[in-house]
Scaffold this motif. Structure first.
Motif, PDB file in Angstrom:
ATOM      1  N   TYR A   1       4.533  40.810   8.245  1.00 51.39           N
ATOM      2  CA  TYR A   1       4.123  42.177   8.336  1.00 51.39           C
ATOM      3  C   TYR A   1       2.665  42.032   7.713  1.00 51.39           C
ATOM      4  CZ  TYR A   1       8.405  44.286   9.564  1.00 51.39           C
ATOM      5  OH  TYR A   1       9.458  44.693  10.477  1.00 51.39           O
ATOM      6  N   GLY A   2       2.367  41.169   6.900  1.00 51.55           N
ATOM      7  CA  GLY A   2       1.151  41.033   5.921  1.00 51.55           C
ATOM      8  C   GLY A   2      -0.171  41.430   6.841  1.00 51.55           C
ATOM      9  N   GLY A   3      -0.876  42.248   6.247  1.00 48.70           N
ATOM     10  CA  GLY A   3      -2.028  42.650   7.204  1.00 48.70           C
ATOM     11  C   GLY A   3      -1.596  43.361   8.346  1.00 48.70           C
ATOM     12  N   ASN A   4      -0.537  44.312   8.218  1.00 46.94           N
ATOM     13  CA  ASN A   4      -0.069  44.922   9.499  1.00 46.94           C
ATOM     14  C   ASN A   4      -1.362  45.984   9.969  1.00 46.94           C
ATOM     15  OD1 ASN A   4       0.698  48.122   9.966  1.00 46.94           O
ATOM     16  ND2 ASN A   4       2.156  46.781  10.711  1.00 46.94           N
ATOM     17  N   PRO A   5      -1.516  45.995  11.427  1.00 42.90           N
ATOM     18  CA  PRO A   5      -2.664  46.719  11.911  1.00 42.90           C
ATOM     19  C   PRO A   5      -2.967  48.186  11.271  1.00 42.90           C
ATOM     20  CG  PRO A   5      -1.163  45.884  13.726  1.00 42.90           C
ATOM     21  CD  PRO A   5      -0.486  45.529  12.235  1.00 42.90           C
TER      22      PRO A   5
END
Ligand code: PLZ
Length: 450
Positions: A318-322
């Motif tokens: 999920y890192g930097g999820n939109p």
């Protein structure tokens, strides 16, 4: 798209606190949620905005906590809401490691532009503050090919295994949860209220002596420090302390990591707390205020250090999820467009003046400190520096009962801390401080009748 009317900016108590619906929900919480997950206040939120949190019973509370320094731009800030609504309708997730998207890159560019120093930078995005701190350590180790990490007394860096080791306080963060990660060493901090106003350079020399004797620069990957400590009690080191540590790191090829998870994004009246003394960290860790309430964190730093980790060595589903990236870009735009750095300074002046006036009349307020919208009072037994955690608890509960959200912190649990959203108006802030003042007076009365 749903458009809600703005939250009315007025404290209002419709019921006693907690009201009946909150009490029902609390009973369900006890039956359904693990006991280890505590709450500061026993009221359940339904909406929030500006300086107000509304609960399920229709009570409107003044927010002096920002969900622990997160909603700096305000809850459901208009730009954040619009950006997230757009993004959620377009796509929710692809995983940046699978099919990347522009939002992640744009957040990296913004962080590279805004964080201290004008050197070439790179950024990697994660979900929580703790996860980003762990990644900063991984990156520093990959770059230096050394293992040791130095942290400080009273530090808070998170609740994951490595960050538990880095966090100082046992109860509640570490107690019973060991064994902890190895190669984490603790050095003494500069704590002006408690170390006899030791100057910054001397305090740094004392810390670096411990580092050199007990760890050795040749074994040390990184020094990690909060420029103003958060959970540890809003401890502002004496001036000169951080620059001396940064200079020593530079001279010894040790990575200097600023954990700005709590202090970042206008909170302290600078965009980053490091800016106050012109300290340029090699790596800076950000989270909380970065995305207006959506979970996002980052490590930003010197390109040659950030690029030391091998390809595919960093990441996560999920890192930097939109959605979080869209929120971050909107939060950053809000900070810049609404002059929130300047607003944090105004909030700081207002709070500090009021609290200092109270301190002049009440010697249980041992120290008033902090910068911008990150202000604290350390409570002591009159005439001493002996911590008074019971008073902190009593004043916080009295404020809670009157509909003001305040948090406590500190190694000794004797610090009241104030982290209002920067969307709060002067009136609400002033009223919150009135309630607090009354809470101190009430605590005095109950002591007198003990
Ligand atoms: N570094 C400086 O302040 C989080 C913790 C609340 P996460 N502080 C609030 C609690 O009791 O769990 C924090 C911080 C600093 C790291 C962290 C960790 O950030 O997003 O909570 O993991």
């Amino acid at each position: 798209m749903s458009v809600r009317p703005p939250v009315v900016q007025k404290r209002h108590l419709a019921t006693e606190l907690p009201g009946p619906r909150s009490r029902e929900l609390m009973a369900r919480k006890h039956a359904a949620v693990a006991a280890g997950v505590g709450t500061t206040m026993p009221v359940f939120a339904v909406e929030a905005g500006g300086g107000i949190v509304v609960d399920v019973d229709g009570n409107s509370l003044i927010d002096l906590g920002s969900g622990i320094a997160v909603t700096t731009v305000g809850n459901s800030a208009p730009r954040v809401v619009a950006a997230v609504q757009d993004q959620v309708a377009a796509f929710t997730h692809t995983c940046f490691m699978v099919t990347p998207y522009e939002g992640y890159v744009a957040v990296a560019e913004a962080l590279n532009r805004l964080t201290p120093g004008d050197h070439d930078k790179r950024t990697a995005l994660f979900n929580s503050g703790a996860e980003a701190v762990e990644n900063a350590v991984k990156i520093a180790r990959a770059h230096t090919k050394r293992q040791a990490v130095v942290v400080f007394d009273h530090a808070y860096h998170g609740r994951t295994n490595l960050t538990m080791a880095m966090t100082a306080k046992s109860m509640p963060y570490k107690h019973g949860f060991g064994p902890f990660a190895s190669e984490v060493y603790r050095a003494p901090l500069s704590y002006p209220f408690r170390d006899g106003d030791l100057d910054g350079a001397t305090a740094a020399a004392r810390a670096l002596d411990v580092v050199e004797k007990q760890v050795g620069a040749a074994n040390l990957a990184a020094i990690v420090i909060e420029p103003v400590q958060g959970e540890g009690g809003f401890i502002e080191p004496a001036s000169g302390f951080l620059p001396a540590l940064a200079a020593w790191c530079r001279a010894n090829d040790v990575v200097f990591v600023a954990d700005e998870v709590q202090t970042g994004f206008a909170r302290t009246g600078d965009l980053f707390a490091c800016d106050h003394e012109g300290v340029v960290p090699d790596l800076i860790v950000t989270a909380k205020g970065i995305a207006g309430g959506l979970p996002l964190s980052a490590v930003t730093g010197r390109a040659e250090i950030m690029d030391a980790a091998h390809v595919a060595g960093l990441g996560g589903t999920y890192g930097g999820n939109p959605l979080a990236c869209a929120a971050a870009l909107a939060a950053i735009e809000t900070i810049e467009a609404e002059g929130l750095v300047e607003r944090a300074r105004e909030v700081g002046t207002l709070m500090t003046e009021r609290l200092r006036a109270l301190q002049a009349r009440d010697d249980r307020l041992g120290d008033v400190r902090g910068r911008g919208a990150m202000i604290a009072v350390e409570l002591v037994r009159p005439g001493t520096t002996d911590p008074d955690p019971d008073l902190a608890k009593a004043v916080a509960s009295a404020a809670h009962a009157e509909g003001v959200i305040v948090l406590t912190c500190g190694t000794y649990g004797n610090v009241l801390r104030f982290l209002p959203p920067l969307a709060i108006g002067d009136d609400l802030l002033g009223e919150g401080l009135d309630v607090l003042e009354a809470a101190f007076a009430a605590a005095a009365r109950s002591e007198a009748t003990r």
